[in-house]
Structure formats: structure tokens, C-alpha cells
Enzyme design. Structure first.
Site, mmCIF file in Angstrom:
data_model
loop_
_atom_site.group_PDB
_atom_site.id
_atom_site.type_symbol
_atom_site.label_atom_id
_atom_site.label_comp_id
_atom_site.label_asym_id
_atom_site.label_seq_id
_atom_site.Cartn_x
_atom_site.Cartn_y
_atom_site.Cartn_z
ATOM 1 N N GLU A 36 0.853 -1.186 0.000
ATOM 2 C CA GLU A 36 0.000 0.000 0.000
ATOM 3 C C GLU A 36 0.893 1.242 0.000
ATOM 4 O O GLU A 36 1.730 1.419 0.880
ATOM 5 C CB GLU A 36 -0.911 -0.019 1.232
ATOM 6 C CG GLU A 36 -1.652 1.276 1.495
ATOM 7 C CD GLU A 36 -2.443 1.789 0.287
ATOM 8 O OE1 GLU A 36 -3.271 1.053 -0.254
ATOM 9 O OE2 GLU A 36 -2.207 2.959 -0.121
ATOM 10 N N ASN A 119 -4.025 5.550 1.205
ATOM 11 C CA ASN A 119 -3.917 5.171 2.624
ATOM 12 C C ASN A 119 -4.302 3.707 2.758
ATOM 13 O O ASN A 119 -4.948 3.150 1.856
ATOM 14 C CB ASN A 119 -4.891 6.029 3.457
ATOM 15 C CG ASN A 119 -6.318 5.951 2.931
ATOM 16 O OD1 ASN A 119 -6.690 6.739 2.051
ATOM 17 N ND2 ASN A 119 -7.085 5.003 3.398
ATOM 18 N N THR A 128 -19.061 6.097 1.955
ATOM 19 C CA THR A 128 -20.343 6.289 2.628
ATOM 20 C C THR A 128 -20.995 4.950 2.974
ATOM 21 O O THR A 128 -22.000 4.921 3.669
ATOM 22 C CB THR A 128 -21.273 7.114 1.703
ATOM 23 O OG1 THR A 128 -20.519 8.208 1.187
ATOM 24 C CG2 THR A 128 -22.456 7.685 2.430
ATOM 25 N N ALA A 130 -22.734 2.871 1.148
ATOM 26 C CA ALA A 130 -23.974 2.490 0.458
ATOM 27 C C ALA A 130 -23.673 1.275 -0.415
ATOM 28 O O ALA A 130 -22.737 1.304 -1.210
ATOM 29 C CB ALA A 130 -24.462 3.647 -0.401
ATOM 30 N N VAL A 239 4.307 0.128 -5.304
ATOM 31 C CA VAL A 239 4.690 -0.839 -6.339
ATOM 32 C C VAL A 239 5.018 -0.048 -7.597
ATOM 33 O O VAL A 239 4.174 0.670 -8.131
ATOM 34 C CB VAL A 239 3.571 -1.868 -6.583
ATOM 35 C CG1 VAL A 239 3.941 -2.787 -7.739
ATOM 36 C CG2 VAL A 239 3.330 -2.679 -5.320
ATOM 37 N N HIS A 457 -16.892 7.009 -8.369
ATOM 38 C CA HIS A 457 -17.116 5.613 -8.783
ATOM 39 C C HIS A 457 -16.670 5.460 -10.237
ATOM 40 O O HIS A 457 -17.491 5.521 -11.142
ATOM 41 C CB HIS A 457 -18.604 5.247 -8.656
ATOM 42 C CG HIS A 457 -19.145 5.446 -7.276
ATOM 43 N ND1 HIS A 457 -20.463 5.723 -7.020
ATOM 44 C CD2 HIS A 457 -18.535 5.398 -6.064
ATOM 45 C CE1 HIS A 457 -20.647 5.842 -5.713
ATOM 46 N NE2 HIS A 457 -19.494 5.653 -5.111
ATOM 47 N N ASN A 491 -13.460 -1.323 -9.388
ATOM 48 C CA ASN A 491 -14.587 -0.838 -10.187
ATOM 49 C C ASN A 491 -14.234 -0.773 -11.670
ATOM 50 O O ASN A 491 -15.119 -0.813 -12.530
ATOM 51 C CB ASN A 491 -15.022 0.537 -9.696
ATOM 52 C CG ASN A 491 -15.372 0.531 -8.208
ATOM 53 O OD1 ASN A 491 -15.809 -0.493 -7.684
ATOM 54 N ND2 ASN A 491 -15.179 1.649 -7.534
ATOM 55 N N THR A 503 -19.226 -0.619 -5.231
ATOM 56 C CA THR A 503 -18.231 -1.418 -4.494
ATOM 57 C C THR A 503 -18.701 -2.857 -4.241
ATOM 58 O O THR A 503 -17.920 -3.801 -4.388
ATOM 59 C CB THR A 503 -17.865 -0.726 -3.162
ATOM 60 O OG1 THR A 503 -17.515 0.627 -3.465
ATOM 61 C CG2 THR A 503 -16.699 -1.407 -2.479
HETATM 62 P P1 FAD Z 1 -9.320 1.808 -3.349
HETATM 63 O O1 FAD Z 1 -10.183 1.706 -2.162
HETATM 64 O O2 FAD Z 1 -9.236 3.099 -4.055
HETATM 65 O O3 FAD Z 1 -7.843 1.343 -2.927
HETATM 66 C C1 FAD Z 1 -6.777 1.367 -3.824
HETATM 67 C C2 FAD Z 1 -5.487 1.523 -3.030
HETATM 68 O O4 FAD Z 1 -4.378 1.262 -3.905
HETATM 69 C C3 FAD Z 1 -5.256 2.941 -2.483
HETATM 70 O O5 FAD Z 1 -5.132 2.898 -1.087
HETATM 71 C C4 FAD Z 1 -3.946 3.387 -3.147
HETATM 72 O O6 FAD Z 1 -3.126 4.158 -2.306
HETATM 73 C C5 FAD Z 1 -3.281 2.066 -3.491
HETATM 74 N N1 FAD Z 1 -2.306 2.176 -4.576
HETATM 75 C C6 FAD Z 1 -2.444 2.827 -5.761
HETATM 76 N N2 FAD Z 1 -1.345 2.664 -6.516
HETATM 77 C C7 FAD Z 1 -0.489 1.903 -5.796
HETATM 78 C C8 FAD Z 1 0.811 1.380 -6.049
HETATM 79 N N3 FAD Z 1 1.428 1.566 -7.219
HETATM 80 N N4 FAD Z 1 1.430 0.668 -5.059
HETATM 81 C C9 FAD Z 1 0.797 0.434 -3.877
HETATM 82 N N5 FAD Z 1 -0.456 0.880 -3.598
HETATM 83 C C10 FAD Z 1 -1.071 1.598 -4.550
HETATM 84 N N6 FAD Z 1 -18.641 3.206 -3.007
HETATM 85 C C11 FAD Z 1 -19.820 2.607 -2.791
HETATM 86 O O7 FAD Z 1 -20.098 1.537 -3.342
HETATM 87 N N7 FAD Z 1 -20.733 3.153 -1.938
HETATM 88 C C12 FAD Z 1 -20.532 4.347 -1.326
HETATM 89 O O8 FAD Z 1 -21.365 4.799 -0.558
HETATM 90 C C13 FAD Z 1 -19.301 5.023 -1.589
HETATM 91 N N8 FAD Z 1 -19.066 6.224 -1.031
HETATM 92 C C14 FAD Z 1 -17.842 6.809 -1.206
HETATM 93 C C15 FAD Z 1 -17.592 8.022 -0.539
HETATM 94 C C16 FAD Z 1 -16.313 8.584 -0.597
HETATM 95 C C17 FAD Z 1 -16.050 9.884 0.123
HETATM 96 C C18 FAD Z 1 -15.287 7.932 -1.332
HETATM 97 C C19 FAD Z 1 -13.900 8.513 -1.389
HETATM 98 C C20 FAD Z 1 -15.557 6.751 -2.030
HETATM 99 C C21 FAD Z 1 -16.829 6.183 -1.971
HETATM 100 N N9 FAD Z 1 -17.139 4.980 -2.620
HETATM 101 C C22 FAD Z 1 -18.348 4.390 -2.423
HETATM 102 C C23 FAD Z 1 -16.165 4.300 -3.482
HETATM 103 C C24 FAD Z 1 -15.467 3.146 -2.757
HETATM 104 O O9 FAD Z 1 -14.765 3.614 -1.650
HETATM 105 C C25 FAD Z 1 -14.572 2.439 -3.768
HETATM 106 O O10 FAD Z 1 -15.428 1.852 -4.738
HETATM 107 C C26 FAD Z 1 -13.714 1.328 -3.165
HETATM 108 O O11 FAD Z 1 -12.927 1.796 -2.109
HETATM 109 C C27 FAD Z 1 -12.822 0.737 -4.256
HETATM 110 O O12 FAD Z 1 -11.991 -0.230 -3.685
HETATM 111 P P2 FAD Z 1 -10.597 -0.621 -4.323
HETATM 112 O O13 FAD Z 1 -9.974 -1.582 -3.378
HETATM 113 O O14 FAD Z 1 -10.791 -1.055 -5.735
HETATM 114 O O15 FAD Z 1 -9.756 0.736 -4.438
#
Ligand code: FAD
Length: 526
Positions: A36, A119, A128, A130, A239, A457, A491, A503
Site C-alpha cells: 500500500e 492510505n 459512505t 452504500a 509498487v 465511482h 470498479n 463497491t
Molecule cells: P481503493 O479503495 O481506491 O484502494 C486502492 C489503493 O491502492 C489505495 O489505497 C492506493 O493508495 C493504493 N495504490 C495505488 N497505486 C499503488 C501502487 N502503485 N502501489 C501500492 N499501492 C497503490 N462506493 C460505494 O459503493 N458506496 C458508497 O457509498 C461510496 N461512497 C464513497 C464516498 C467517498 C467519500 C469515497 C472517497 C468513495 C466512496 N465509494 C463508495 C467508493 C469506494 O470507496 C470504492 O469503490 C472502493 O474503495 C474501491 O476499492 P478498491 O480496493 O478497488 O480501491
């Protein structure tokens, strides 16, 4: 493949965490190393910052998530002034804009609100929560309904989804009753006005402990569980490249951001779950460049408004005592913007919208004392219609090898446009939002379309497909076409036009990918 395979996971959000959990539960002796780029915010890795009670600590955790720019470009963080003034999605702290305007910034004038979180727990530490399920054409056409339902069920368990959160709120029920009077007859059976499913665990005091990547990781974080011995999370570790030998992945080159030392970590499978912009960027930087990579970008456009609830209308379905009870519950966690959340789900053909209606005792923006509906006794709803964006090749993030971004990766340019097809659905949704507002009370913020990128999203940039015909990046099990041990998640895999929060759907897709990877590892094929 070794007897005790190593799986490298890039990104610690809900999707990377799903891979870690499912693979460790299914492959005996496996080891998962999760990388991360951002810092760990909470004692328990990946917890939602919304659970942090102390306002100062919460603010600090959000600030720490705002990427490497947080120091140097402080003043340009957040949604640019002038594009967004106020809105229902107020919890934007914790994210950082991709196009922040400083040196090494991405270029995204047509998608200005594009943002990310850096983070442990990713955006999942700020979301949020949802968690509606995709329906009708939102679903993936080449996954059979029975299997899909089971995958969604598993995803709900991983995310601790509550179908009837706040269902006992009389204020919430009154809002549903008023919306049902207005729209009920137009909506198909099973897709009417309802409570919005959310991810979290109800607490005895009526509040909710919001879910983050921590609940998905579950036993991997429990020192009592043997699985925790097989799991390693390295924060502040970027990475830089996925390493390949022909079309086989051999591991990852990582940079420790504390020491800036670079090292190679061998892996039998690499899972890239680093969000819908940075995952394709990492693949591109690693020389993995399928034709569809970065293309077919979608998000759901959002039209939002804030409505002051009308006492006369609300009192037809709820009493003053009910309101007092709701306000006392709200006082337990005043900083939490989510309470009594209702929705009207997506359905076809008549209602291709996902509607979110969130009760709050205050507006998400300051109101002048004495202004009409300021300090409205019955409170407000922040209400939004999510619409579809139909996928097109030309809506894309592209990467420039000759222009390094602030991390030294090929810089991103996002090109994106809404077409007449979207404009028609946006006009229709805006009209319905006006009806909904009238049914509930009076607008204190008129319906308006949020700037592109506001949904957070982002989908389609590594879309999955049924065949390798150039219009998809991944196969139906989330493996990059042509690379059997390179798996992608998030996504970005969603190939359809969706109107809802994605999500839960992406976790379901990841469960499928992880099960397949586990099967292959079990058979020594990865
Ligand atoms: P992320 O959670 O974005 O995690 C990706 C991680 O990869 C990050 O921490 C990043 O630092 C890390 N990363 C990137 N590049 C590198 C690298 N080269 N090396 C190491 N680490 C790296 N979705 C919903 O379905 N419902 C909701 O109500 C909703 N509300 C939201 C409200 C807010 C304020 C926010 C910000 C998002 C919301 N979302 C919601 C979206 C939801 O949070 C995301 O769909 C979900 O977190 C995606 O998960 P993920 O693991 O694919 O990516």
C-alpha cells in the site's frame, strides 16, 4: 509454482482485501503480501475513519490520506472552488484530486473532480458504505444469475452489509411513505422506495460501526487466527512495476517510501487493485498495454439537491415524539452524515436511476440564520439521482511515457464527454428530483448536475469481457488477457453502464476472480 505460493496484492482497499481473504482461506500454506502506497491511519488497519470519535484525530486521518501532494500542494487539495459548492457527498476529505494543478499533476479538464485516496484501506476508509446490488442491465451479461446471486451474497458477508439499516427510524419511514405516494405506482414490484443497504455493524446504542477494508480482511487481522501469520501488509510501499518473463508475472518491484530503497518481491500471482486510474497506469508502466486499457471510462453522473422537510407533510406519517427520538439518536454521533437512508433502486425500462435520499438534521452547507428554512425543525434530506454513462472507447485515461507524474509514472490525461444519450436521462432524472423535492418539502439547494468525476465511482478502465476482442482488458475471471497469473480488481472491471454505488459489485467480481485463482494455485497451474 511453489508449494507455498506467494500472492502479491497491490492496493489495500476493499478489493485487494477481498483477494487476500479469499485466497488465504482457500489455498493452504499460501502467503499474501499486500503493498500500500499510503500510510496506515488506524490501529486496526483499514478501518473506516468515520468510526474515529475524536474530531481532531479524524481530521488528521483524512489529511494523511490525501496523497503525497498533501504537503506541497495543500492549497489545491479538494474539489476546485467554483466547480462544486456544496453537495450531498460531503465526506470528500481524505481524497486528493488527480488534476491538482501542480507539477506532475494529471490532466483532467473534462473530468475535473476525479479523485483518489492514498492510505491503508483506500477509498474504503472514507466511503459512505452504500451497498446496493446491481440489477437488470447493470449486471454482467456473461455471469449466470444463480452464480451472480451467490457472489453478491458472499460480497455482502465480506462487507457486513445490513439490508434494513435505520429501518426502525420513524422519520425515515415517513420520508419513504411520502416518496411512495409520489412514485410508488410507477415502480415495478420489488423495486420500490426502500431503505438503502449499508455496510456496517449496528451497535447496541443504535449507531453503526462503519465497515472498511478491516472487516473484509477479518481473520487476517486477528492474531488468534493462523491466517494472520500468512498475511503481511506493508504500508508506505509503492509498487513501481509488475515484473514479467514473457507473459508470466514473476513478481513486483517495490519502493519503500520511508527509505526510498527499491527491491524485488517474487510472487506466483500478482493482483493489481490500485483503483481505476492507478491500476491501468501501473500496467502501462509495466509494459502491459492491451488496446482497451484505460478506455471505456464511465461513472454515474449525479444530480443532487437539498430539501427542507415540510412539517405538515411529515406529520401525516410521524409524530413530534418520533422526531425527538431521531434527534437524540443523531446526537450520539453528530459528525456522521448518514442517518435514515432511503433509496429508489435502478429498474428497467422505466426507472434507469439509482436514487439516494439521506436524512440529516442540518444542511451540508452553512445557511444564513433567518434564511427561509434555516434551522428547519424537521431537518433536511440530501437527495441525489445517479444515472448511467454509456461506455465509449473515446472516454479514457491515457498515459504519456515522456511526461512523468509526481510519482515518476507515465502521466495521465483523462478525456471524457457526456453525450445526448446521457443528457436525455439527466433531464428526466432532474424532473423526477423536482417531483421528489415537492413531495417532501421545499428546496434549499436546487437540483444540479455535479461536475464530471464527482461520483468517485470510476469504472470501465480495465473492463472484463467474454472474449479477447480488443474491447476488454480482463477475462471473465479478472485475469488480464494473455497473462494467466496477472489479476486485476476494482470498479475498473465493470463493463456495463451502472447507476448505483459499485463497491459491492466489484467485491462480487473479486470473489469470483479469487476463487478461480485459488483453484488454479491448488492445481499448480498459476
Ligand atoms: P481503493 O479503495 O481506491 O484502494 C486502492 C489503493 O491502492 C489505495 O489505497 C492506493 O493508495 C493504493 N495504490 C495505488 N497505486 C499503488 C501502487 N502503485 N502501489 C501500492 N499501492 C497503490 N462506493 C460505494 O459503493 N458506496 C458508497 O457509498 C461510496 N461512497 C464513497 C464516498 C467517498 C467519500 C469515497 C472517497 C468513495 C466512496 N465509494 C463508495 C467508493 C469506494 O470507496 C470504492 O469503490 C472502493 O474503495 C474501491 O476499492 P478498491 O480496493 O478497488 O480501491
Amino acid at each position: 509454482m511453489s508449494t507455498n505460493p506467494t500472492i502479491a496484492v497491490v492496493g489495500s482497499g476493499p478489493i485487494g482485501s477481498t483477494y487476500a481473504r479469499v485466497l488465504l482461506e482457500r489455498v493452504p500454506g499460501a502467503r499474501v503480501v499486500m503493498f500500500e502506497a499510503g500510510p496506515q491511519l488506524t490501529d486496526r488497519p483499514g478501518e473506516s475513519v468515520r468510526n474515529i470519535a475524536d474530531p481532531g484525530q479524524k481530521a488528521r486521518a483524512r489529511e494523511m490520506s490525501q496523497g503525497p501532494q498533501a504537503g506541497a500542494y495543500r492549497e489545491s487539495l479538494g474539489i476546485p472552488a467554483g466547480t462544486v459548492t456544496e453537495g450531498m457527498f460531503t465526506a470528500r476529505q481524505g481524497t486528493h484530486l488527480l488534476d491538482y494543478g501542480g507539477a506532475g499533476s494529471a490532466h483532467a479538464t473534462s473530468f475535473p473532480a476525479a479523485a483518489a485516496a492514498t492510505n491503508v484501506g483506500g477509498q474504503g476508509a472514507h466511503w459512505t458504505c452504500a451497498t446496493p446490488s446491481p440489477a437488470f442491465s447493470e449486471k454482467i451479461p456473461f455471469i449466470a444469475d444463480d452464480e451472480w446471486d451467490e457472489l453478491i451474497g458472499s460480497a455482502k458477508e465480506l462487507l457486513h452489509v445490513q439490508g434494513a439499516a435505520f429501518a426502525d427510524s420513524a422519520v425515515g419511514a415517513a420520508i419513504r411513505a411520502l416518496l411512495d405516494e409520489e412514485f410508488g405506482a410507477e415502480l415495478p414490484e420489488g423495486y420500490g422506495v426502500d431503505t438503502l443497504p449499508v455496510a456496517g455493524d449496528p451497535q447496541p446504542d443504535g449507531s453503526i460501526r462503519w465497515a472498511g477494508a478491516d472487516v473484509v480482511l477479518g481473520p487476517l487481522l486477528d492474531p488468534e487466527s493462523p491466517l494472520s501469520q500468512q498475511f503481511e501488509l506493508r504500508d508506505l510501499t509503492l509498487v513501481r512495476r509488475v515484473e514479467l518473463d514473457g507473459n508470466q508475472v514473476t513478481g513486483v518491484t517495490v519502493e519503500d517510501l520511508r527509505t526510498h530503497e527499491t527491491s524485488f518481491v517474487a510472487a506466483d500471482i500478482v493482483v493489481v487493485a490500485a483503483d481505476a486510474f492507478r491500476s491501468p497506469q501501473l500496467l502501462w508502466a509495466s509494459g502491459v498495454r492491451p488496446q482497451a486499457l484505460g478506455h471505456y471510462l464511465t461513472e454515474h453522473p449525479v444530480v443532487i439537491s437539498t430539501v427542507a422537510l415540510d412539517a405538515g407533510k411529515m406529520e401525516r406519517f410521524a409524530t413530534e415524539e418520533d422526531l425527538d427520538a431521531e434527534l437524540s439518536r443523531r446526537a450520539l454521533n453528530p459528525a456522521d452524515p448518514v442517518a435514515a437512508v432511503n433509496r429508489i433502486p435502478f429498474s428497467e425500462p422505466e426507472h434507469p436511476f439509482s436514487v439516494q435520499v439521506m436524512y440529516s438534521e442540518s444542511t451540508p452547507f452553512p445557511m444564513e440564520p433567518g434564511a427561509p428554512y434555516a434551522e428547519n425543525r424537521w431537518g433536511y434530506v440530501n437527495m441525489g439521482y445517479g444515472m448511467r454513462k454509456h461506455p465509449r472507447y473515446e472516454d479514457a485515461v491515457t498515459f504519456d511515457d515522456s511526461e512523468p507524474d509526481y510519482r515518476g509514472f507515465p502521466n495521465m490525461t483523462i478525456e471524457y464527454a457526456l453525450t445526448e444519450r446521457e443528457s436525455a436521462e439527466i433531464a428526466d432524472a432532474t424532473e423526477r428530483l423536482r417531483r421528489a423535492g415537492k413531495a417532501l418539502g421545499a428546496f434549499v439547494a436546487e437540483p444540479r448536475l455535479m461536475p464530471n468525476g464527482s461520483s468517485l465511482h470510476y469504472q470501465g478502465t480495465m473492463r472484463m469481457g467474454e472474449s479477447d476482442d480488443g474491447t476488454s482488458v480482463a477475462d471473465p475471471w479478472s485475469r488480464v488477457w494473455g497473462y494467466s497469473n496477472l489479476v486485476v480488481g476494482g470498479n475498473a472491471l465493470i463493463p456495463t453502464a451502472t447507476a448505483m454505488n459499485p463497491t459491492l459489485m466489484s467485491v462480487a467480481i473479486a470473489v469470483r476472480g479469487a476463487r478461480k485463482a485459488a483453484e488454479e494455485l491448488g492445481q499448480g497451474k498459476a
